[in-house]
Design a protein around this motif. Sequence first.
Motif, short mmCIF file in Angstrom:
data_model
loop_
_atom_site.label_atom_id
_atom_site.label_comp_id
_atom_site.label_asym_id
_atom_site.label_seq_id
_atom_site.Cartn_x
_atom_site.Cartn_y
_atom_site.Cartn_z
N ALA A 43 0.83 -1.21 0.00
CA ALA A 43 0.00 0.00 0.00
C ALA A 43 0.86 1.26 0.00
N ALA A 44 2.03 1.20 0.66
CA ALA A 44 2.90 2.39 0.73
C ALA A 44 3.66 2.60 -0.57
N SER A 45 4.15 1.50 -1.17
CA SER A 45 4.94 1.65 -2.40
C SER A 45 4.84 0.38 -3.24
N PRO A 46 3.87 0.30 -4.17
CA PRO A 46 3.71 -0.90 -4.99
C PRO A 46 4.97 -1.24 -5.80
N ASP A 47 5.67 -0.22 -6.30
CA ASP A 47 6.87 -0.49 -7.11
C ASP A 47 7.96 -1.17 -6.27
N HIS A 48 8.17 -0.64 -5.09
CA HIS A 48 9.18 -1.24 -4.22
C HIS A 48 8.80 -2.68 -3.85
N TRP A 49 7.50 -2.92 -3.60
CA TRP A 49 7.01 -4.27 -3.27
C TRP A 49 7.27 -5.23 -4.44
N ARG A 50 7.00 -4.76 -5.68
CA ARG A 50 7.22 -5.61 -6.85
C ARG A 50 8.69 -5.96 -7.01
N SER A 51 9.57 -4.99 -6.78
CA SER A 51 11.01 -5.25 -6.94
C SER A 51 11.50 -6.28 -5.93
N LYS A 52 10.98 -6.23 -4.70
CA LYS A 52 11.37 -7.22 -3.70
C LYS A 52 10.88 -8.61 -4.11
#
Length: 766
Positions: free
Chosen positions: A627-636
């Motif tokens: 919810a805070a950062s979808p892009d960062h979540w996808r990269s992880k």
Amino acid sequence: MVSVGSKALPSRATRIHNLTNINSMGEHEYESYNQGSSSKKGMRRKPKKGSAGFHSDDSNKTVANVQDNRTFEYESYSADQGSRIRKQVDPETSKYFSEIANLFESDEVEFEERLLICGNALEETKGKEFEIATDYILSHTLETILQGCDADHLCGFLQSCANDFPYIAMDRSGSHVAEAALKSLAAHLQDEEVRPLVEETLTTICKVIGANSVDVMCNCHGSHVLRSLLCLCKGVQPQNSGYYFSKSTTVLAERLNLKEIPSKKDDGTNFQSGFPDLLKLLVSEMLKHGRKWIKTLQVDQFSSLVFQTTLRVLAGNDEEVLHVIPILLGCKDKHIDEGSFIDTKVAPELLNLLNETEFSHLMEVVLEVSPEVLFSELFTKIFRNSLLELSSYQRGNFVVQALISHTSSQQLLELIWEELGPHIEELFKMGRPGVVAALIAASERLHVNEHKCCQVLAGTVCSVDESPKWIVPRLLFLDSYFASEDKSNWSWRSGAKMNVMGSLILQAIFRFKSEYIQPFITSIISMEAAHVLEAVKDAKGSHVFEAFLSSGASGKHKFRLVKKLQTHFGEVALSSSGAFTIEKCFNACNLSLREAIVSELAAVGNELSRTKQGYYLLRRLDVEGYAASPDHWRSKQASKESTYKDFYATFGSSNTKSTKNDGFLADNSNTKSNPQNVKEMRKEIDQSLTSAAPFLSMHGMNKNPKEAKQKHKRNAQVGAEDDNSSKKKKKSKKEKNESGHDDKKSSKKRHRDGKVSEASLKKLKA
């Protein structure tokens, strides 16, 4: 001087002045606690209507008459032994023990002072142990004393009342005193200095109990005490004796290979503080005095429990087990020669008894602890060619399940399959799905007839000319399907109750190799989306879907099933067991569908955070991070998947390397070459890649979200408490000094209010 609470003595005194009424109330209260204890006194048993197993009604009546005759003979013998009549406890002793009870209730007695009081009290019981231990009121105080005294006084008490110990054990109040004494003995075993004294005391008790073992084991109260004594001789704490009696759900999980359960056969190394010689002596005395009545003891509720405990504490000692089991089954010594343990003439009678509740439970334990040589003989002489008939009986079918589950030989399982395998449909119609489930689990465990097993099961619920899509739904609604008159037109009824055994059978099936279960895979991925949603919201159905997602099915098949839940992931997660299913779905998906799951969970995040498993799920999948950062979540997530691929390429089996995973790496069943290492490596990868976001840590998994929210508030109060601590200490010292000045006045006031006098206190400490 020890001060006593202001309300303790009057209430206790009132109870003592009304001893007659209290005893009658105690009888009623205790009987409500021991449900059904009055229905079985001595050895009396009413013949059960239509309860004798495999022969005609006439033979059943004959067996019942024989049992009644044995019961009458035993009761005549028991009457000859005489019984103890409890005398009234003198008023002075009653008052003395009530004062001790008041002292202990006040919680103001120091440890050393408590030891002194308990020792003096046990000295006062000499010659009156039986009367005090069997008194409904005083026995409670005696329990407390026995648990608080030292080893010398405890052993002195037990040796003094050794001749009365069987009668104490068989009394409704005395049995609690006896068990308290045994628990206290077990606690003193940690002190090596007193171990010889404890062993000497136990030897005396074992000899007396052994000589009266038939009476004790057939008594509802004595049976508990004797089982605790057996466990203590083995080295198991009496309060942990439930270790030898698994819950039905645990037994079922063991039989169906649902989870690993440690074997009780090889637990000898865990009981270093036991007394093996005493255990052997006690069992020997029990068999010596009970052998004459063994036919009656086999079907008595309480003696059967004693025999079950006996076998379990002997498990692993093959020499003793091979000696004890033939005696418990009624075989004579002349038939127990080298290479043979079971008397062939006894076999028909044993088969007939397998539908008796008590004997069937005993036989299940016999099968559990029997060495392989005895197990094979039991199968050959008792069970062979009778399995289908035995499976039709209400209690006998559980014995068949135990036989199948404890079979360790592929050859024996082949023989069992020949008798039961072709009759799976008949077993379902008889309402015996547990036998089918045990047979499937054993086939998977021993790798016997695996393909044939899956074929027969699929053919049982779905004919050749029908679509295989109905296989899983019909097993989920097993009762409904086999109760239907027109099975070809059976359909899914929304809201109907799913079948527990059907769910367990499907879970077992999905542990087979993927090439054997193709019809079941086709069936589950062909289910309608509405049916899939209804199934995963049900506890029984959700376990089946979790088993499928952990099976050897391909990633594409798993993707097809999970896709049907899209737009409903949040709804599923909010159901009682949905959090586990959602996690399995997440692990089985590619990155795009994982994102869909997390986005739907984020939409119901507030509701989900208020549930225990939902709170864990949000942390596990890092919904807050998405919810805070979808892009960062996808990269992880991409980094994790890339690391998984490298790991499987390096450490996976040859089958794994040749398989097209397409992102479905988390639960690929072809990586079963070393599942424990794979699991540990996955955990390390998760932790290393998410060091900044500790949501993957298992810490706090079981924490309540409310506790997490209150933690900050508690931490904020710590500083204030520390600041005030010094002030509180000063204040408490001042109050102590002031309170000491008024001690004399308060003690006089307590004496006027009916409290323990100074003379009484001196007597207690003398």
